[in-house]
Design a protein around this motif. Structure first.
Motif, mmCIF file in Angstrom:
data_model
loop_
_atom_site.group_PDB
_atom_site.id
_atom_site.type_symbol
_atom_site.label_atom_id
_atom_site.label_comp_id
_atom_site.label_asym_id
_atom_site.label_seq_id
_atom_site.Cartn_x
_atom_site.Cartn_y
_atom_site.Cartn_z
ATOM 1 N N UNK A 1 11.511 -3.910 -4.450
ATOM 2 C CA UNK A 1 12.256 -3.402 -3.295
ATOM 3 C C UNK A 1 13.414 -4.371 -3.058
ATOM 4 N N UNK A 2 14.632 -3.857 -3.211
ATOM 5 C CA UNK A 2 15.807 -4.738 -3.152
ATOM 6 C C UNK A 2 16.291 -4.997 -1.730
ATOM 7 N N UNK A 3 15.525 -4.494 -0.747
ATOM 8 C CA UNK A 3 15.798 -4.852 0.649
ATOM 9 C C UNK A 3 17.076 -4.268 1.194
ATOM 10 N N UNK A 4 17.518 -3.155 0.619
ATOM 11 C CA UNK A 4 18.792 -2.587 1.052
ATOM 12 C C UNK A 4 18.735 -1.086 0.794
ATOM 13 N N UNK A 5 19.104 -0.294 1.799
ATOM 14 C CA UNK A 5 18.972 1.166 1.660
ATOM 15 C C UNK A 5 20.322 1.855 1.547
ATOM 16 N N UNK A 6 20.356 2.920 0.759
ATOM 17 C CA UNK A 6 21.524 3.791 0.706
ATOM 18 C C UNK A 6 22.743 3.171 0.048
ATOM 19 N N UNK A 7 22.546 2.091 -0.674
ATOM 20 C CA UNK A 7 23.634 1.455 -1.423
ATOM 21 C C UNK A 7 23.923 2.345 -2.633
ATOM 22 N N UNK A 8 25.048 2.129 -3.308
ATOM 23 C CA UNK A 8 25.373 3.014 -4.434
ATOM 24 C C UNK A 8 24.399 2.818 -5.596
ATOM 25 N N UNK A 9 23.778 1.657 -5.665
ATOM 26 C CA UNK A 9 22.768 1.441 -6.705
ATOM 27 C C UNK A 9 21.396 1.734 -6.105
ATOM 28 N N UNK A 10 20.361 1.750 -6.953
ATOM 29 C CA UNK A 10 19.024 2.116 -6.479
ATOM 30 C C UNK A 10 18.514 1.127 -5.428
ATOM 31 N N UNK A 11 17.749 1.638 -4.454
ATOM 32 C CA UNK A 11 17.140 0.783 -3.427
ATOM 33 C C UNK A 11 16.007 -0.061 -4.013
ATOM 34 N N UNK A 12 15.428 0.467 -5.119
ATOM 35 C CA UNK A 12 14.264 -0.199 -5.705
ATOM 36 C C UNK A 12 14.229 0.081 -7.194
ATOM 37 N N UNK A 13 13.471 -0.740 -7.919
ATOM 38 C CA UNK A 13 13.246 -0.474 -9.345
ATOM 39 C C UNK A 13 11.753 -0.400 -9.590
ATOM 40 N N UNK A 14 11.383 0.394 -10.605
ATOM 41 C CA UNK A 14 9.967 0.632 -10.897
ATOM 42 C C UNK A 14 9.619 0.134 -12.290
ATOM 43 N N UNK A 15 8.427 -0.458 -12.399
ATOM 44 C CA UNK A 15 7.932 -0.853 -13.722
ATOM 45 C C UNK A 15 6.642 -0.104 -14.028
ATOM 46 N N UNK A 16 6.604 0.501 -15.204
ATOM 47 C CA UNK A 16 5.417 1.165 -15.736
ATOM 48 C C UNK A 16 4.501 0.097 -16.340
ATOM 49 N N UNK A 17 3.209 0.221 -16.104
ATOM 50 C CA UNK A 17 2.244 -0.706 -16.713
ATOM 51 C C UNK A 17 1.248 0.111 -17.529
ATOM 52 N N UNK A 18 0.727 -0.453 -18.605
ATOM 53 C CA UNK A 18 -0.240 0.294 -19.415
ATOM 54 C C UNK A 18 -1.677 -0.047 -19.010
ATOM 55 N N UNK A 19 -1.835 -0.644 -17.812
ATOM 56 C CA UNK A 19 -3.180 -0.992 -17.340
ATOM 57 C C UNK A 19 -3.349 -0.461 -15.923
ATOM 58 N N UNK A 20 -4.614 -0.321 -15.510
ATOM 59 C CA UNK A 20 -4.902 0.262 -14.208
ATOM 60 C C UNK A 20 -4.703 -0.765 -13.091
ATOM 61 N N UNK A 21 -4.558 -0.242 -11.884
ATOM 62 C CA UNK A 21 -4.478 -1.138 -10.735
ATOM 63 C C UNK A 21 -3.654 -0.504 -9.639
ATOM 64 N N UNK A 22 -3.790 -1.059 -8.459
ATOM 65 C CA UNK A 22 -3.032 -0.551 -7.312
ATOM 66 C C UNK A 22 -1.543 -0.824 -7.512
ATOM 67 N N UNK A 23 -0.745 0.064 -6.986
ATOM 68 C CA UNK A 23 0.706 -0.163 -6.999
ATOM 69 C C UNK A 23 1.002 -1.419 -6.192
ATOM 70 N N UNK A 24 1.849 -2.272 -6.723
ATOM 71 C CA UNK A 24 2.246 -3.494 -6.011
ATOM 72 C C UNK A 24 3.760 -3.524 -5.849
ATOM 73 N N UNK A 25 4.194 -4.178 -4.763
ATOM 74 C CA UNK A 25 5.627 -4.192 -4.429
ATOM 75 C C UNK A 25 6.046 -5.619 -4.092
ATOM 76 N N UNK A 26 7.221 -5.996 -4.566
ATOM 77 C CA UNK A 26 7.811 -7.272 -4.140
ATOM 78 C C UNK A 26 9.092 -6.948 -3.366
ATOM 79 N N UNK A 27 9.250 -7.602 -2.253
ATOM 80 C CA UNK A 27 10.505 -7.508 -1.495
ATOM 81 C C UNK A 27 11.359 -8.705 -1.879
#
Ligand SMILES: C[S@@+](CC[C@H](N)C(=O)[O-])C[C@H]1O[C@@H](n2cnc3c(N)ncnc32)[C@H](O)[C@@H]1O
Length: 218
Positions: free
Chosen positions: A103-129
């Motif tokens: 989470x890049x801590x900024x909304x509605x900017x011309x670039x994405x507000x956040x980036x996502x990483x796919x993992x090949x293992x199970x687990x809860x979704x985690x987020x870094x601000x």
């Protein structure tokens, strides 16, 4: 294929990863950030938020193809692939799988507000601000440079402490800087010679700082 450069516990190849991956033994984990195919290298006509004219172009016009992803997936048991939302048609389905969010801590900017990483293992979704402005303090040398803190956090999300980390799309070397700071072995591959030189310099600086830190702590 050029000879690898060795910096401390990092081995770096200025090559196409499709040539290098078949020559490597299996490592513990891939932590990487492939080209998303969104032409991020184009001139955005603005120096705001670190955008500037980068001399290299073309590297982000295409996503890696299915055979390239197959080689990446074969290279390690555990995988974290940033930009995973751009590759859902090329990566295995992971209906129970973990995703990471920066989470890049900024909304509605011309670039994405956040980036996502796919993992090949199970687990809860985690987020870094981690605010985009803080990420720029690393010094911006690549159009899609990740923050070192985000890559260190990513490495910490692996299911087991992984001794050797591989990034086949090294860019300016951020994953390598993170791995060196965390005392891990690292293998990196970057096709572009200019980005490769930047990665070597950043990883060398990180290694020097770690050596000084360990010396002063001894
Ligand atoms: C999204 S960028 C990585 C940015 C990196 N995370 C950073 O913080 O600087 C992807 C990189 O992959 C490189 N690349 C593209 N195709 C490649 C290939 N087949 N083998 C090796 N590197 C490649 C591009 O030159 C680009 O620098």
């Amino acid at each position: 294929m050029s000879e690898p450069v060795t910096i401390g516990r990092a081995t770096l190849y200025n090559s196409d990863c499709r040539d290098i991956l078949p020559t490597l033994g299996k490592v513990d984990a891939v932590v990487t950030d492939p080209p998303y195919g969104i032409n991020a290298a184009r001139d955005r006509k603005s120096e705001q938020w670190g955008w500037k004219d980068y001399p290299q172009s073309g590297w982000d016009k295409e996503r890696p193809d299915a055979s390239c992803f197959a080689a990446v997936l074969a290279a390690a048991r555990y995988q974290i692939i940033w930009g995973g939302n751009y590759f859902t048609d090329r990566l295995p389905a992971n209906h129970m799988g973990k995703w990471l969010i920066w989470d890049k801590g900024q909304e509605g900017f011309s670039l994405a507000d956040a980036e996502l990483a796919w993992c090949n293992f199970d687990g809860a979704i985690r987020r870094i601000n981690y605010h985009r402005a803080k990420a720029l303090q690393d010094g911006k040398e690549h159009p899609t440079q990740k923050a070192v803190e985000v890559m260190k956090w990513s490495i910490d999300q692996l299911p087991k402490p992984s001794a050797t980390i591989l990034d086949p799309f090294l860019g300016s070397g951020t994953t390598g800087v993170a791995a060196v700071q965390m005392g891990r072995d690292f293998v990196g591959v970057e096709a572009d010679p200019v980005f490769f030189d930047i990665a070597c310099r950043r990883i060398e600086d990180a290694q020097r700082q770690r050596d000084l830190f360990l010396e002063s702590a001894a």
